[in-house]
Write a protein that holds these residues in place. Structure first.
Motif, PDB file in Angstrom:
ATOM      1  N   GLY A  77       0.803  -1.222   0.000  1.00 41.27           N
ATOM      2  CA  GLY A  77       0.000   0.000   0.000  1.00 41.27           C
ATOM      3  C   GLY A  77       0.839   1.278   0.000  1.00 41.27           C
ATOM      4  N   ARG A  78       2.149   1.159  -0.322  1.00 41.52           N
ATOM      5  CA  ARG A  78       2.999   2.362  -0.283  1.00 41.52           C
ATOM      6  C   ARG A  78       2.911   3.155  -1.576  1.00 41.52           C
ATOM      7  N   GLY A  79       2.659   2.429  -2.682  1.00 40.30           N
ATOM      8  CA  GLY A  79       2.680   3.068  -3.999  1.00 40.30           C
ATOM      9  C   GLY A  79       1.811   4.312  -4.042  1.00 40.30           C
ATOM     10  N   PRO A 129      15.033  -2.425  -2.911  1.00 44.31           N
ATOM     11  CA  PRO A 129      16.097  -2.228  -1.908  1.00 44.31           C
ATOM     12  C   PRO A 129      15.875  -1.021  -0.998  1.00 44.31           C
ATOM     13  N   PHE A 130      15.122  -0.027  -1.462  1.00 39.08           N
ATOM     14  CA  PHE A 130      14.851   1.125  -0.593  1.00 39.08           C
ATOM     15  C   PHE A 130      14.037   0.672   0.620  1.00 39.08           C
ATOM     16  N   TYR A 131      13.197  -0.335   0.432  1.00 40.10           N
ATOM     17  CA  TYR A 131      12.340  -0.838   1.519  1.00 40.10           C
ATOM     18  C   TYR A 131      12.828  -2.161   2.086  1.00 40.10           C
ATOM     19  N   VAL A 138       6.842  -8.113  -8.564  1.00 41.41           N
ATOM     20  CA  VAL A 138       6.784  -7.599  -9.930  1.00 41.41           C
ATOM     21  C   VAL A 138       5.616  -6.622  -9.959  1.00 41.41           C
ATOM     22  N   GLU A 139       5.932  -5.328 -10.100  1.00 39.27           N
ATOM     23  CA  GLU A 139       4.937  -4.273  -9.892  1.00 39.27           C
ATOM     24  C   GLU A 139       4.839  -3.376 -11.123  1.00 39.27           C
ATOM     25  N   THR A 140       3.610  -3.194 -11.573  1.00 41.73           N
ATOM     26  CA  THR A 140       3.367  -2.433 -12.803  1.00 41.73           C
ATOM     27  C   THR A 140       2.679  -1.113 -12.492  1.00 41.73           C
ATOM     28  N   LEU A 163      15.363  -0.418 -18.382  1.00 41.95           N
ATOM     29  CA  LEU A 163      15.800   0.955 -18.088  1.00 41.95           C
ATOM     30  C   LEU A 163      17.020   1.024 -17.163  1.00 41.95           C
ATOM     31  N   ARG A 164      16.949   0.333 -16.028  1.00 44.35           N
ATOM     32  CA  ARG A 164      18.045   0.476 -15.043  1.00 44.35           C
ATOM     33  C   ARG A 164      17.900  -0.596 -13.958  1.00 44.35           C
ATOM     34  N   PRO A 165      18.952  -0.774 -13.137  1.00 41.32           N
ATOM     35  CA  PRO A 165      18.819  -1.716 -12.013  1.00 41.32           C
ATOM     36  C   PRO A 165      18.029  -1.062 -10.876  1.00 41.32           C
ATOM     37  N   GLU A 166      17.514  -1.869  -9.964  1.00 43.77           N
ATOM     38  CA  GLU A 166      16.883  -1.319  -8.752  1.00 43.77           C
ATOM     39  C   GLU A 166      17.981  -0.730  -7.878  1.00 43.77           C
ATOM     40  N   LYS A 167      17.633   0.324  -7.140  1.00 42.31           N
ATOM     41  CA  LYS A 167      18.632   0.943  -6.266  1.00 42.31           C
ATOM     42  C   LYS A 167      17.994   1.286  -4.941  1.00 42.31           C
ATOM     43  N   SER A 168      18.857   1.500  -3.937  1.00 41.65           N
ATOM     44  CA  SER A 168      18.358   2.106  -2.720  1.00 41.65           C
ATOM     45  C   SER A 168      18.636   3.601  -2.873  1.00 41.65           C
TER      46      SER A 168
HETATM   47  C1  FMN Z   1       9.290   2.422 -12.363  1.00 40.76           C
HETATM   48  C2  FMN Z   1       9.580   1.958 -10.964  1.00 40.76           C
HETATM   49  C3  FMN Z   1      10.884   1.997 -10.507  1.00 40.76           C
HETATM   50  C4  FMN Z   1      11.167   1.570  -9.208  1.00 40.76           C
HETATM   51  N1  FMN Z   1      12.450   1.620  -8.773  1.00 40.76           N
HETATM   52  C5  FMN Z   1      12.739   1.242  -7.508  1.00 40.76           C
HETATM   53  C6  FMN Z   1      14.081   1.308  -7.015  1.00 40.76           C
HETATM   54  O1  FMN Z   1      15.028   1.673  -7.713  1.00 40.76           O
HETATM   55  N2  FMN Z   1      14.296   0.936  -5.715  1.00 40.76           N
HETATM   56  C7  FMN Z   1      13.282   0.518  -4.896  1.00 40.76           C
HETATM   57  O2  FMN Z   1      13.542   0.200  -3.749  1.00 40.76           O
HETATM   58  N3  FMN Z   1      12.004   0.417  -5.348  1.00 40.76           N
HETATM   59  C8  FMN Z   1      11.718   0.775  -6.623  1.00 40.76           C
HETATM   60  N4  FMN Z   1      10.434   0.674  -7.091  1.00 40.76           N
HETATM   61  C9  FMN Z   1       9.418  -0.008  -6.294  1.00 40.76           C
HETATM   62  C10 FMN Z   1       8.685   0.881  -5.353  1.00 40.76           C
HETATM   63  O3  FMN Z   1       9.456   1.046  -4.180  1.00 40.76           O
HETATM   64  C11 FMN Z   1       7.356   0.164  -5.045  1.00 40.76           C
HETATM   65  O4  FMN Z   1       6.600   0.134  -6.213  1.00 40.76           O
HETATM   66  C12 FMN Z   1       6.624   0.851  -3.952  1.00 40.76           C
HETATM   67  O5  FMN Z   1       7.299   0.608  -2.744  1.00 40.76           O
HETATM   68  C13 FMN Z   1       5.182   0.388  -3.841  1.00 40.76           C
HETATM   69  O6  FMN Z   1       5.150  -0.923  -3.416  1.00 40.76           O
HETATM   70  P1  FMN Z   1       3.777  -1.596  -2.987  1.00 40.76           P
HETATM   71  O7  FMN Z   1       2.990  -1.859  -4.267  1.00 40.76           O
HETATM   72  O8  FMN Z   1       4.165  -2.868  -2.302  1.00 40.76           O
HETATM   73  O9  FMN Z   1       3.061  -0.655  -2.087  1.00 40.76           O
HETATM   74  C14 FMN Z   1      10.124   1.104  -8.371  1.00 40.76           C
HETATM   75  C15 FMN Z   1       8.795   1.092  -8.860  1.00 40.76           C
HETATM   76  C16 FMN Z   1       8.527   1.504 -10.134  1.00 40.76           C
HETATM   77  C17 FMN Z   1       7.107   1.464 -10.639  1.00 40.76           C
END
Ligand code: FMN
Ligand code: ADP
Length: 214
Positions: A77-79, A129-131, A138-140, A163-168
């Protein structure tokens, strides 16, 4: 004209490539410009993942476009609340069914809900990784305003490019800024004629059996 080939895997949909060249199966034909794009993507990817071997990179990129579908389930629910960027999450079994060679990171592509209109999307694959999530997700995020929630509905995605790797990040604002950049890049990439073609894929139609999906 010279053609270049990019292989498809079992998640792919026959109709996509048969529309383009019926005699060649399991291949996408690329013209020189498309092949150059693929090579550029490969280099960007290598810069970000300098420990990843060429073989792994090729394996990952060669399976794009990649198709997946599943019911939309709840995440943390963070999105919507924290980021202002809602993301529709796939259930764990769909996450697990994706090929392991689809490396974690941020992608762009097309998506629709319950066989409706096909929208541009950005996609996050991995552990956020931020969380520090413990479960891979897998989130769209679709570049469209929906006026209701979509839980329980069928999400279909076509992953087109990387596009890029996930990052914190040091702050929530930095994460949001990065995602906004991803969105702008996705819009541009998806406007190219070769990527726009994929928006019309029969995979997104109501009856997937009509498109001979494997
Ligand atoms: C385009 C895109 C790029 C993202 N990049 C990162 C990222 O680099 N690092 C990260 O920790 N989360 C990344 N996220 C994930 C978000 O942290 C995640 O969608 C958000 O926490 C919501 O999560 P929830 O659906 O569980 O609430 C990205 C999400 C999207 C849609
Ligand atoms: N443009 C959109 N892209 C993705 N999901 C959206 C969109 N607009 C609304 N939603 C809804 O918002 C939900 C995602 O919001 P979010 O706060 O990330 O919740 P969750 O953590 O449960 O996924 C989706 O499951 C969907 O029901």
């Amino acid at each position: 004209m010279s053609y270049y080939f990019a292989g498809l895997n079992k998640f792919s949909c026959n109709v996509i490539h048969t529309q383009w060249k019926p005699t060649i199966s399991n291949c996408i034909l690329l013209n020189r410009r498309e092949a150059r794009n693929l090579s550029r993507t490969r280099k960007t990817f290598k810069r970000h993942h300098n420990t990843t071997s060429n073989g792994q990179i090729n394996q990952m990129l060669n399976q794009l476009p990649l198709y997946a579908s599943g019911e939309i389930v709840r995440g943390f629910g963070r999105g919507s609340k924290e980021l202002g960027i809602p993301t529709a999450n796939f259930p764990l079994e769909v996450v697990k069914s994706l090929p392991e060679s689809l490396l974690t990171g941020v992608y762009y592509g097309w998506a629709n809900v319950d066989n409706g209109s096909v929208h541009k999307m950005v996609l996050s694959v991995g552990w956020n990784p931020f969380y520090n999530n413990t479960e891979k997700s897998v989130e769209t995020h679709m570049l469209h305003e929906f006026n209701c929630d979509l839980y329980g509905q069928l999400l279909k995605i076509c992953i087109v490019g990387y596009l890029r790797p996930e990052k914190s990040f040091d702050s929530l604002e930095a994460l949001i800024t990065a995602i906004k950049v991803d969105i702008e890049q996705a819009k541009t990439h998806l406007d190219t004629p070769e990527n726009k073609k994929l928006q019309e894929a029969t995979f997104f139609a109501k009856n997937p059996s009509e498109c001979e999906c494997k």
